[in-house]
Design a protein around this motif. Structure first.
Motif, short mmCIF file in Angstrom:
data_model
loop_
_atom_site.label_atom_id
_atom_site.label_comp_id
_atom_site.label_asym_id
_atom_site.label_seq_id
_atom_site.Cartn_x
_atom_site.Cartn_y
_atom_site.Cartn_z
N PRO A 522 0.84 -1.22 0.00
CA PRO A 522 0.00 0.00 0.00
C PRO A 522 0.88 1.26 0.00
O PRO A 522 2.00 1.25 0.51
N PHE A 523 0.33 2.35 -0.59
CA PHE A 523 1.09 3.62 -0.61
C PHE A 523 0.10 4.77 -0.44
O PHE A 523 -1.10 4.64 -0.67
N ASP A 524 0.66 5.93 -0.06
CA ASP A 524 -0.10 7.19 0.08
C ASP A 524 0.86 8.34 -0.13
O ASP A 524 1.71 8.63 0.72
N THR A 525 0.74 9.00 -1.28
CA THR A 525 1.65 10.10 -1.60
C THR A 525 1.23 11.41 -0.91
O THR A 525 2.01 12.37 -0.90
N GLY A 526 0.00 11.45 -0.37
CA GLY A 526 -0.45 12.65 0.34
C GLY A 526 -1.22 13.62 -0.52
O GLY A 526 -1.87 14.52 -0.01
N GLY A 527 -1.16 13.48 -1.82
CA GLY A 527 -1.85 14.40 -2.72
C GLY A 527 -3.21 13.87 -3.12
O GLY A 527 -3.72 12.87 -2.59
N THR A 528 -3.77 14.56 -4.12
CA THR A 528 -5.07 14.14 -4.64
C THR A 528 -4.92 12.81 -5.34
O THR A 528 -3.99 12.61 -6.13
N GLY A 530 -3.86 10.15 -4.15
CA GLY A 530 -2.53 9.65 -3.82
C GLY A 530 -2.53 8.32 -3.12
O GLY A 530 -1.45 7.74 -2.87
N LYS A 531 -3.70 7.80 -2.75
CA LYS A 531 -3.76 6.51 -2.06
C LYS A 531 -4.02 5.38 -3.06
O LYS A 531 -4.72 5.56 -4.05
N GLY A 532 -3.43 4.23 -2.72
CA GLY A 532 -3.64 3.06 -3.59
C GLY A 532 -2.79 1.88 -3.13
O GLY A 532 -2.28 1.84 -2.01
N GLU A 533 -2.62 0.94 -4.04
CA GLU A 533 -1.85 -0.27 -3.72
C GLU A 533 -1.08 -0.73 -4.95
O GLU A 533 -1.62 -0.73 -6.06
N ALA A 534 0.17 -1.08 -4.72
CA ALA A 534 1.00 -1.62 -5.80
C ALA A 534 1.11 -3.14 -5.61
O ALA A 534 1.65 -3.60 -4.60
N GLU A 535 0.62 -3.89 -6.59
CA GLU A 535 0.70 -5.36 -6.53
C GLU A 535 1.84 -5.83 -7.43
O GLU A 535 1.83 -5.59 -8.64
N LEU A 551 1.05 -3.83 -10.83
CA LEU A 551 -0.28 -3.29 -11.09
C LEU A 551 -0.62 -2.28 -10.00
O LEU A 551 -0.53 -2.58 -8.81
N VAL A 552 -0.97 -1.04 -10.41
CA VAL A 552 -1.34 0.02 -9.48
C VAL A 552 -2.86 0.13 -9.48
O VAL A 552 -3.50 0.30 -10.53
N THR A 553 -3.45 0.01 -8.26
CA THR A 553 -4.90 0.07 -8.14
C THR A 553 -5.29 1.10 -7.10
O THR A 553 -4.53 1.42 -6.18
N SER A 554 -6.52 1.65 -7.24
CA SER A 554 -7.08 2.61 -6.30
C SER A 554 -7.68 1.86 -5.12
O SER A 554 -7.79 0.63 -5.16
N VAL A 618 6.18 8.84 -3.14
CA VAL A 618 6.48 8.08 -1.94
C VAL A 618 7.15 6.74 -2.33
O VAL A 618 6.89 6.21 -3.41
N THR A 619 8.00 6.25 -1.44
CA THR A 619 8.65 4.93 -1.64
C THR A 619 8.28 4.04 -0.47
O THR A 619 8.45 4.41 0.69
N ARG A 620 7.82 2.86 -0.79
CA ARG A 620 7.45 1.88 0.22
C ARG A 620 8.25 0.59 -0.04
O ARG A 620 8.55 0.24 -1.18
N THR A 621 8.57 -0.13 1.05
CA THR A 621 9.38 -1.36 0.93
C THR A 621 8.69 -2.53 1.61
O THR A 621 7.83 -2.35 2.48
N LYS A 622 9.12 -3.73 1.19
CA LYS A 622 8.65 -4.95 1.82
C LYS A 622 9.72 -6.03 1.64
O LYS A 622 10.31 -6.16 0.57
N VAL A 623 9.97 -6.78 2.72
CA VAL A 623 10.98 -7.84 2.69
C VAL A 623 10.31 -9.16 2.34
O VAL A 623 9.33 -9.56 2.99
#
Length: 628
Positions: A522-528, A530-535, A551-554, A618-623
């Motif tokens: 999941p990510f949130d850039t803070g703008g309009t 800006g929320k969603g999820e990267a699969e 795949l980027v989804t709302s 925004v940058t998000r990580t996962k191990v």
């Protein structure tokens, strides 16, 4: 019956005690060849393509065409040329691989012939770069199986049976019942044993090539395959058996010809010595054709095991063939003296003792542990054989009791004497011409029929003789089953080799095709918007080459485009990375990349950067764990 049971138990007590002692001090050995190692190892993953595949066996093997096949993920052949001996006493085999092989999982299918003449086969996989999905169609016909294997086993049983009849019946005639050489039942019995061995040996020679190579019945008529077989130890043993059977034909001709017709005791005794020497040479030679090419010829103490195996086979023949000869004589109503039955009874007892002692030694060599008795097919068959032998011992003691109760009148049997009636007919024929001759012939046939009927009634009315005949018949029936089980044992992988093969397979790593990687970040850039999820999905999800999709989804699950998306991989434990991946646009909110290289397995950190506007990023990580 209680007395017989105690006697049988006493007879078996000492060998069983010795068996326990031997199993308690057994050392490792093999009989059928077992695959004990390979390079590349079973289930391993190698970084670069090897130049060859090398197999290591527990004993020497004989290689045939297509002995080692290496099949790629797409099922295409990856080896070049035929397998060759890798040295070390034929215990290794190798085949070269084509240069430039791609990454993926490769299947190695192998087949060979053990030093004890039995074919073995198997398959395993290894991977280059990383495991992959593979679809390999291996042939359904296995070596030693199918119609060829069934017919080959029948021929092997027939060869054993023919050997027992030929050697055992001839021994019975020569040692126990010399007068039997003049009777038709004995001639038929010995001739049947000889003919059965000849036919079975020829059939084994023809079937040997398809049996060892996994061929069809049609391949039995390939003369090239027969020539190849003759260059092997099993082929040489079968050819030697045919030559010995040719000598056996001469022995049979003398036994039922010159020796049977000799009336002078001195001349007959001189000829008997020659028959004894010749018969012994032929019998030992025939038994050696099995010992030199099967279980006894390999493994520990082969120099001791081969003579023991020869003695074991001869004891089987003396017992089973002698029993069959005695049964044929009793059943046909031939004149069998009491001394003949008693002499064979003593010899049969010695044969049983010999069978038990040699069988204990053979069991120790082929099993090596008590656990193998129940955990391997060989051990289970051996238990069946032991049980049948105990039944045979009980029946043998029953036959000995009937023998002790026999009197001279009970075993004398019938005496076909038609000389006087025929003579009378001939006397009357002197003045009667053709009619008198015809009448004499009719009288002779009538007297023969009456004599036969009298012999049948005498046979069926003698309780002791009937009891002996039935007990011997039961012995023969059980002994035939024992012979069948023995034939199965000689074609079954011994317990030692089976346990070695199982241990090798248990210690080998298992190649597993990794599950596709599926990570949601999941990510949130803070703008309009800006929320969603990267699969992020990656197939096959292992090291080396992968196909990656992002795949980027709302929040409501709809795919939507963003100005920019990036992804990279970092292995912090080994200070590798970040490794960026160049993505290509596929569809709305969908990016992909092919041939994504993950160099080594480990705990990788996936970093996804999403920019939804000129300033919102925004940058998000996962191990995640990639590879083994």
């Amino acid at each position: 019956m209680r007395v017989m049971t105690k006697s049988a138990l006493r007879l078996l007590a000492v060998p069983l005690a010795v068996l326990g002692l031997l199993f308690g001090t057994a050392a490792p050995a093999s009989a059928h060849a077992a695959l004990v190692g390979s390079d590349p190892a079973q289930g391993s993953v190698v970084k670069t393509a090897p130049a060859q595949v090398r197999l290591t066996f527990s004993e020497g093997v004989l290689l045939s065409r297509d002995a080692i096949r290496v099949l790629g993920p797409d099922g295409e052949r990856a080896e070049t040329g035929d397998a060759n001996d890798g040295g070390r006493g034929n215990t290794t085999a190798a085949v070269a691989l084509r240069p430039g092989l791609g990454n993926g999982t490769y299947t190695v299918a192998w087949k060979a012939v053990s030093a004890d003449s039995h074919p073995v086969a198997g398959a395993f996989t290894f991977s280059i770069g990383a495991p992959s999905k593979t679809s390999v169609a291996l042939p359904t016909q296995e070596v030693g199986g199918g119609a060829v294997g069934a017919l080959y086993d029948i021929a092997r049983y027939a060869a054993y049976l023919g050997f027992a009849l030929l050697v055992g019946a001839a021994f019975f005639i020569g040692v126990c019942w010399p007068d039997g050489a003049r009777t038709r039942p004995m001639r038929r019995l010995v001739a049947t044993g000889w003919a059965t061995m000849v036919a079975a040996t020829i059939l084994l020679l023809m079937l040997r090539a398809p049996y060892a190579n996994g061929g069809t019945l049609g391949d039995a008529f390939d003369l090239g395959g027969v020539r190849d077989v003759l260059d092997t130890r099993p082929g040489a043993a079968l050819l030697s058996r045919l030559l010995l059977l040719a000598a056996g034909a001469v022995f049979i001709a003398v036994l039922f010809g010159s020796w049977a017709k000799r009336e002078d005791p001195v001349e007959r005794q001189d000829l008997a010595w020659g028959l004894a020497i010749g018969g012994t040479v032929v019998s030992v030679g025939l038994a050696a054709t099995w010992a030199m090419a099967e279980h006894a010829s390999v493994g520990i103490q082969a120099s001791v095991a081969m003579p023991v195996d020869i003695v074991h086979l001869l004891a089987v023949a003396v017992w089973l063939g002698g029993l069959t000869a005695l049964l044929a004589a009793l059943w046909s109503g031939q004149r069998v003296e009491r001394a003949t039955v008693q002499r064979f009874s003593k010899i049969a007892f010695g044969a049983v003792v010999t069978l038990v002692v040699t069988g204990v030694y053979q069991s120790w060599r082929q099993l090596g542990s008590w656990d193998a008795l129940v955990s391997t097919g060989y051990g289970q068959l051996l238990l069946v054989k032991v049980g049948l032998v105990i039944v045979l011992v009980e029946l043998a003691w029953l036959s000995r009791r009937w023998t002790a109760r026999l009197g001279e009148a009970a075993v004398r049997g019938r005496a076909v004497a038609v000389a006087q009636p025929v003579a009378a007919g001939r006397k009357g024929a002197g003045g009667g011409g053709g009619d008198a001759s015809e009448r004499a012939g009719q009288l002779a046939r009538q007297e023969a029929a009456l004599a036969k009927e009298r012999a049948r009634k005498e046979r069926d009315g003698d309780a002791e003789r009937t009891g002996l005949r039935k007990s011997v018949l039961a012995e023969v029936a059980v002994a035939v089953v024992v012979l069948a089980v023995t034939t199965l044992l000689t074609g079954t992988q011994p317990g030692r080799a089976a346990e070695e093969g199982a241990a090798q397979q248990a210690s080998a790593p298992v190649a597993e095709v990794p599950e596709p990687l599926d990570v949601r970040i999941p990510f949130d850039t803070g703008g309009t918007d800006g929320k969603g999820e990267a699969e992020v999905t990656m197939d096959p999800g292992g090291i080396a080459e992968n196909e990656l999709h992002l795949l980027v989804t709302s929040p409501d699950g709809r795919a939507f485009d963003v100005p920019e998306v990036q992804i990279s991989f970092t292995l912090k434990s080994k200070k590798i990375g970040p490794i960026p991946v160049t993505l290509g646009k596929v569809d709305t909110g969908h990016w992909s990349a092919a041939n994504v290289q993950i160099p080594v397995p480990g705990e990788w950190t996936i970093a996804v950067t999403v920019r939804t506007s000129d300033i919102d990023q925004v940058t998000r990580t996962k191990v995640v764990k990639i590879g083994s």
